[in-house]
Design a protein around this motif. Structure first.
Motif, PDB file in Angstrom:
ATOM      1  N   GLY A 181       0.816  -1.220   0.000  1.00 59.95           N
ATOM      2  CA  GLY A 181       0.000   0.000   0.000  1.00 59.95           C
ATOM      3  C   GLY A 181       0.842   1.259   0.000  1.00 59.95           C
ATOM      4  O   GLY A 181       0.575   2.199  -0.756  1.00 59.95           O
ATOM      5  N   CYS A 182       1.869   1.275   0.842  1.00 55.25           N
ATOM      6  CA  CYS A 182       2.730   2.472   0.912  1.00 55.25           C
ATOM      7  C   CYS A 182       3.549   2.639  -0.365  1.00 55.25           C
ATOM      8  O   CYS A 182       3.816   3.765  -0.792  1.00 55.25           O
ATOM      9  N   ALA A 183       3.962   1.521  -0.978  1.00 53.87           N
ATOM     10  CA  ALA A 183       4.712   1.618  -2.233  1.00 53.87           C
ATOM     11  C   ALA A 183       3.837   2.217  -3.332  1.00 53.87           C
ATOM     12  O   ALA A 183       4.291   3.069  -4.114  1.00 53.87           O
ATOM     13  N   PHE A 184       2.584   1.772  -3.405  1.00 56.43           N
ATOM     14  CA  PHE A 184       1.674   2.335  -4.403  1.00 56.43           C
ATOM     15  C   PHE A 184       1.438   3.820  -4.126  1.00 56.43           C
ATOM     16  O   PHE A 184       1.472   4.650  -5.047  1.00 56.43           O
ATOM     17  N   ALA A 185       1.203   4.156  -2.862  1.00 57.41           N
ATOM     18  CA  ALA A 185       0.967   5.557  -2.512  1.00 57.41           C
ATOM     19  C   ALA A 185       2.178   6.418  -2.831  1.00 57.41           C
ATOM     20  O   ALA A 185       2.052   7.538  -3.347  1.00 57.41           O
ATOM     21  N   ALA A 186       3.373   5.892  -2.528  1.00 57.24           N
ATOM     22  CA  ALA A 186       4.595   6.644  -2.812  1.00 57.24           C
ATOM     23  C   ALA A 186       4.772   6.852  -4.312  1.00 57.24           C
ATOM     24  O   ALA A 186       5.157   7.935  -4.765  1.00 57.24           O
ATOM     25  N   THR A 187       4.489   5.820  -5.096  1.00 57.80           N
ATOM     26  CA  THR A 187       4.604   5.945  -6.553  1.00 57.80           C
ATOM     27  C   THR A 187       3.622   6.980  -7.091  1.00 57.80           C
ATOM     28  O   THR A 187       3.967   7.809  -7.939  1.00 57.80           O
ATOM     29  N   TYR A 188       2.388   6.923  -6.602  1.00 56.09           N
ATOM     30  CA  TYR A 188       1.343   7.849  -7.057  1.00 56.09           C
ATOM     31  C   TYR A 188       1.704   9.294  -6.744  1.00 56.09           C
ATOM     32  O   TYR A 188       1.663  10.168  -7.621  1.00 56.09           O
TER      33      TYR A 188
ATOM     34  N   THR B  36       4.654  10.622  -5.786  1.00 57.73           N
ATOM     35  CA  THR B  36       5.924  11.080  -6.360  1.00 57.73           C
ATOM     36  C   THR B  36       5.792  11.331  -7.854  1.00 57.73           C
ATOM     37  O   THR B  36       6.320  12.328  -8.377  1.00 57.73           O
ATOM     38  N   ALA B  37       5.069  10.448  -8.557  1.00 51.94           N
ATOM     39  CA  ALA B  37       4.873  10.647  -9.994  1.00 51.94           C
ATOM     40  C   ALA B  37       4.129  11.955 -10.259  1.00 51.94           C
ATOM     41  O   ALA B  37       4.487  12.712 -11.179  1.00 51.94           O
TER      42      ALA B  37
END
Length: 612
Positions: free
Chosen positions: A386-393, A395-396
């Motif tokens: 979940g945090c990886a997806f949130a970070a990607t979203y 940051t992108a």
């Protein structure tokens, strides 16, 4: 005790004096402007003073917002102006000048102003000394806070009819309901807004009526979270269920402390620091509790716990760096920002976008439920995903904004990014022989991190040391010039990820009991130092003192030291060295942080919640 000085002609039946006394003011009456100036001068220098028109009509909470908020040196609302001790001199000068220009006569129809000034008054406008002083303060360029009153009434009526209308308007609005509503942040996550705030605001009011302070509630939240972590550490199903329930209870208290501060206007520098640091301490202590509980059941998840802490910390650094880089940008014409604003105009997208970034409410609720019904390993897997997806979203989106915006980054923003980078003396020393930058800041940083990464996974014992040395050179080159590039705000989080992941990888390679927990402690101590840096910058206090950065080595110095220790020592010795380093760093940074934040010169940072 504070002093309120009533000016102008008192009105029969007015409640202003009682209202001011209920807010903790000692009330004194001034017969004219000269008398008001005298009374201000006579008030003790360590007290707040307020000038209030005796004809004021309004809600008590309007007065509270305008006259008692400790965050502002000068504040005003219609018919009233106040100054804290550090703003007294400014208020006194404005009052003296206004008194000199007005001839010292009273408000309320007397010729208290010169003909030229009086002729500028509109029909029905009230000649009020506090309002004239506010105008004088504005002319001096003083920063006078004016609270948003919304439906609250604050006025100095010009005649009996206007007074009756104002009193009716006061009666029509329940200021206690407004006060409760304003205790809740205007922008919050879905879980917090719909599952916590509807009742936590009443807990905040209950605390206020019993004299509890936000700091006490913050401390209670920390203790509750630590008990939750201890329950998780038992490794039993009952312990995991209790841990989940207590984690939610801790979050309710975490919301309550801020709502209590807003409800009763009990803001303080110490409170803001406690709130900011305890949030991280609670979450990361809970991660450790889950890892200990898993170990009792024969499952080693310390690498996952450390990975979760690293990912969450790096997400925060991305937020901080991006916000600081654009804090005072002179323009923003990004089409990405325009699209974001357009999406915010569609109701359902607002909540979806707030939820998918896993803010603290959603994140803690997810952790609590998963702890209660699954295992620590599954909890960490879901949390990391979940945090990886949130970070990607996030940051992108920020990268797109940075690439498509047209703005000039200021020197202040560049310096903030350099401070967040946390370069130590080694990086500066290694950058000097080049005498010129070897490429742009971000390419240099990326190259250094890439070489370090390859070295860590090369399988050669001393290769990570060579990679860390190159990384230190690259760190110096990255900060050789001001960080004013469109994507230079990525440098601080890139350095955080490089340092933290180096510790994680080397501790995992040691493959002995205690190595990963020691690494968890070291990363936690260093992360505290980086959060401390963020809040100093937010308070316009600049970076931590240079001696502190030198003492803890800077990110490149610590990275090189850890690689040397891993190469030169046995796995057991490396674990002991990591533990000792964690203790040493924690002692230095925490003691200096406490000294700074409890000192009189600490900035009044008031955290409104983590951005992610």
């Amino acid at each position: 005790m504070s002093t309120a000085i009533l000016t102008g002609q008192p009105v029969p039946g007015s409640s202003i004096e009682g209202d001011l006394r209920s807010l903790g003011f000692e009330v004194r009456a001034a017969v004219d402007a000269a008398d008001a100036e005298r009374l201000v001068a006579e008030a003790p220098g360590d007290q707040r003073v307020a000038l209030v028109d005796a004809r004021f009509v309004g809600h008590v909470h309007a007065l509270r917002l305008g006259l008692t908020d400790p965050r502002f040196s000068l504040a005003a609302l219609p018919g009233a102006v106040t100054a804290q001790p550090d703003g007294r001199a400014t208020l006194t000068r404005a009052l003296a000048r206004e008194n000199s220009a007005g001839g010292g006569t009273a408000d309320g129809g007397a010729p208290a102003r010169t003909n030229s000034v009086r002729s500028a008054l509109s029909v029905g406008e009230v000649d009020s000394l506090p309002d004239r002083v506010v105008t004088a303060l504005a002319d001096d360029g003083a920063d006078v806070h004016r609270p948003e009153l919304g439906s609250l009434v604050a006025a100095v009526p010009a005649d009996p009819q206007a007074r009756n209308e104002a009193r009716q308007a006061v009666a029509d609005v329940d200021d206690e309901a407004v006060r409760l509503k304003s205790a809740v942040k205007s922008r919050d996550g879905f879980f917090t807004t719909h599952f916590i705030s509807p009742y936590s605001r009443y807990i905040a009011r209950w605390c206020a009526r019993r004299g509890l302070t936000p700091n006490q509630v913050t401390t209670a939240s920390l203790i509750t979270a630590l008990i939750a972590a201890a329950c998780a550490a038992t490794g039993t199903r009952g312990g995991f269920i209790a841990a989940g329930v207590l984690l939610i209870a801790s979050f309710v208290l975490d919301c309550t402390d801020g709502q209590l501060a807003r409800y009763s206007l009990q803001y303080s520098t110490l409170g803001a620091w406690l709130d900011a640091t305890f949030d991280r301490a609670k979450e990361y202590a809970y991660y450790a509790g889950l890892a200990l509980g898993a170990a009792r059941g024969g499952d080693d998840v310390w690498a996952l716990a450390l990975g979760a802490m690293i990912l969450q910390t790096c997400r925060h650094v991305v937020d901080f760096s991006f916000n600081e880089a654009n804090h005072d940008a002179t323009a923003n014409t990004s089409p990405t920002a325009a699209l974001s604003d357009k999406l915010d105009s569609v109701g359902w997208t607002v909540w979806v976008r707030r939820m998918i970034v896993l803010p603290i409410g959603e994140r803690w609720a997810m952790i609590a439920v998963l702890t209660a019904v699954t295992t620590p390993r599954i909890t960490f897997y879901v949390l990391l995903a979940g945090c990886a997806f949130a970070a990607t979203y996030t940051t992108a989106g920020r990268v797109l904004r940075s690439l498509t915006r047209k703005a000039q980054r200021t020197d202040r923003a560049a310096q903030a990014l350099a401070d967040l980078a946390d370069n130590g003396p080694l990086a500066g020393l290694l950058a000097k022989p080049a005498r010129a930058p070897l490429g742009g800041p971000l390419p240099a940083a990326v190259a250094g991190v890439a070489i370090l990464t390859v070295a860590l996974f090369s399988g050669v014992t001393w290769a990570p040391v060579a990679g860390a040395f190159v990384y230190a050179v690259a760190a110096g080159q990255a900060l050789y010039r001001p960080l004013k590039g469109a994507l230079d705000w990525l440098i601080p989080p890139l350095f955080r990820a490089a340092e933290y992941c180096t510790v994680l990888v080397l501790a995992a390679k040691a493959d002995v009991n205690g190595a990963l927990p020691a690494a968890f402690g070291l990363v936690g101590a260093v992360a505290y130092h980086h959060y401390d840096t963020v809040y100093r910058i937010r308070g316009n206090a600049g970076a931590p003192p240079a001696w502190l950065v030198r003492a803890v080595g800077g990110h490149e110095g610590r990275t090189l030291l850890v690689t040397v220790l891993a190469a030169a020592l046995t796995a057991e010795q490396f674990t002991v060295a990591l533990t000792a380093l964690a203790v040493a760093v924690a002692l230095v940074v925490v003691v200096e942080s406490i000294r700074f934040w409890v000192s009189a010169g600490a900035p009044a940072v008031h955290d409104e919640g983590e951005p992610a």
